[in-house]
Design a protein around this motif. Structure first.
Motif, PDB file in Angstrom:
ATOM      1  N   ALA A  25      -1.287  -7.311   1.176  1.00 33.97           N
ATOM      2  CA  ALA A  25      -0.817  -6.522   2.316  1.00 33.97           C
ATOM      3  C   ALA A  25      -0.794  -5.039   1.954  1.00 33.97           C
ATOM      4  O   ALA A  25      -1.182  -4.192   2.764  1.00 33.97           O
ATOM      5  N   GLN A  26      -0.376  -4.734   0.731  1.00 35.07           N
ATOM      6  CA  GLN A  26      -0.354  -3.336   0.291  1.00 35.07           C
ATOM      7  C   GLN A  26      -1.771  -2.774   0.182  1.00 35.07           C
ATOM      8  O   GLN A  26      -2.010  -1.630   0.540  1.00 35.07           O
ATOM      9  N   LYS A  27      -2.705  -3.586  -0.293  1.00 29.69           N
ATOM     10  CA  LYS A  27      -4.096  -3.144  -0.383  1.00 29.69           C
ATOM     11  C   LYS A  27      -4.661  -2.868   1.006  1.00 29.69           C
ATOM     12  O   LYS A  27      -5.371  -1.886   1.213  1.00 29.69           O
ATOM     13  N   LEU A  28      -4.354  -3.756   1.948  1.00 27.79           N
ATOM     14  CA  LEU A  28      -4.826  -3.562   3.317  1.00 27.79           C
ATOM     15  C   LEU A  28      -4.228  -2.300   3.930  1.00 27.79           C
ATOM     16  O   LEU A  28      -4.917  -1.558   4.635  1.00 27.79           O
ATOM     17  N   LYS A  29      -2.962  -2.045   3.649  1.00 29.29           N
ATOM     18  CA  LYS A  29      -2.291  -0.856   4.170  1.00 29.29           C
ATOM     19  C   LYS A  29      -2.949   0.407   3.615  1.00 29.29           C
ATOM     20  O   LYS A  29      -3.197   1.355   4.338  1.00 29.29           O
ATOM     21  N   LYS A  30      -3.252   0.400   2.310  1.00 30.46           N
ATOM     22  CA  LYS A  30      -3.910   1.560   1.696  1.00 30.46           C
ATOM     23  C   LYS A  30      -5.313   1.753   2.260  1.00 30.46           C
ATOM     24  O   LYS A  30      -5.756   2.887   2.473  1.00 30.46           O
ATOM     25  N   ALA A  31      -6.013   0.661   2.503  1.00 26.49           N
ATOM     26  CA  ALA A  31      -7.350   0.756   3.086  1.00 26.49           C
ATOM     27  C   ALA A  31      -7.274   1.351   4.483  1.00 26.49           C
ATOM     28  O   ALA A  31      -8.091   2.211   4.846  1.00 26.49           O
ATOM     29  N   ALA A  32      -6.286   0.922   5.260  1.00 23.11           N
ATOM     30  CA  ALA A  32      -6.104   1.463   6.618  1.00 23.11           C
ATOM     31  C   ALA A  32      -5.822   2.955   6.557  1.00 23.11           C
ATOM     32  O   ALA A  32      -6.355   3.735   7.359  1.00 23.11           O
ATOM     33  N   GLU A  33      -4.994   3.383   5.605  1.00 24.65           N
ATOM     34  CA  GLU A  33      -4.689   4.804   5.454  1.00 24.65           C
ATOM     35  C   GLU A  33      -5.946   5.593   5.095  1.00 24.65           C
ATOM     36  O   GLU A  33      -6.166   6.689   5.607  1.00 24.65           O
ATOM     37  N   SER A  34      -6.768   5.029   4.231  1.00 27.20           N
ATOM     38  CA  SER A  34      -8.010   5.692   3.837  1.00 27.20           C
ATOM     39  C   SER A  34      -8.957   5.825   5.028  1.00 27.20           C
ATOM     40  O   SER A  34      -9.555   6.883   5.244  1.00 27.20           O
ATOM     41  N   PHE A  35      -9.079   4.744   5.812  1.00 22.63           N
ATOM     42  CA  PHE A  35      -9.918   4.794   7.009  1.00 22.63           C
ATOM     43  C   PHE A  35      -9.370   5.798   8.021  1.00 22.63           C
ATOM     44  O   PHE A  35     -10.129   6.493   8.686  1.00 22.63           O
ATOM     45  N   LEU A  36      -8.055   5.878   8.132  1.00 19.88           N
ATOM     46  CA  LEU A  36      -7.443   6.829   9.058  1.00 19.88           C
ATOM     47  C   LEU A  36      -7.806   8.258   8.661  1.00 19.88           C
ATOM     48  O   LEU A  36      -8.170   9.074   9.511  1.00 19.88           O
ATOM     49  N   ILE A  37      -7.748   8.544   7.373  1.00 15.74           N
ATOM     50  CA  ILE A  37      -8.120   9.878   6.890  1.00 15.74           C
ATOM     51  C   ILE A  37      -9.584  10.170   7.215  1.00 15.74           C
ATOM     52  O   ILE A  37      -9.923  11.269   7.672  1.00 15.74           O
TER      53      ILE A  37
END
Length: 121
Positions: free
Chosen positions: A23-35
């Motif tokens: 879940a933490q990895k997915l959250k970080k990936a989402a943040e990266s995509f958002l950027i």
């Protein structure tokens, strides 16, 4: 039977940290995509940005910033109804964010609904 029950519980307990890590990895990936999406938006690549934001929102539907930027994209693409829905969702998730309300108020003014603007404040 009791042993199998204990094994099942132990297996579940051991899987919990793994699920949390994923879940933490997915959250970080989402943040990266958002950027990435914000950068594309700032570069004027609105449709590309909007496509990434749709992906972010499908994986992280509680991401208020993704809704906000999706609304900005929709506004630039002249999809006013979609933009309004996205702004409202961002405000629902982060009701104290001034900028979300400000941009929704701008949308209301542009669409001739100044009465809605007053209701926001």
């Amino acid at each position: 039977m009791k042993f199998k029950y204990c094994i099942a519980i132990l297996s579940l307990i051991l899987c919990l940290p793994l699920q949390n890590a994923n879940a933490q990895k997915l959250k970080k990936a989402a943040e990266s995509f958002l950027i990435d999406a914000v950068q594309l938006y700032n570069d004027g690549q609105i449709q590309e940005s909007r496509a990434i934001l749709s992906t972010v929102l499908s994986g992280d539907p509680g991401n208020d910033a993704a809704y906000y930027y999706a609304a900005l994209c929709d506004l630039r693409l002249n999809k006013l109804e979609d933009a309004e829905k996205e702004f409202l969702e961002a405000i629902k998730l982060a009701p104290d964010n001034y900028w979300y309300k400000d941009r929704l108020a701008t949308l209301y003014m542009l669409s001739g609904r100044s009465d809605k603007t007053i209701e926001l404040y």
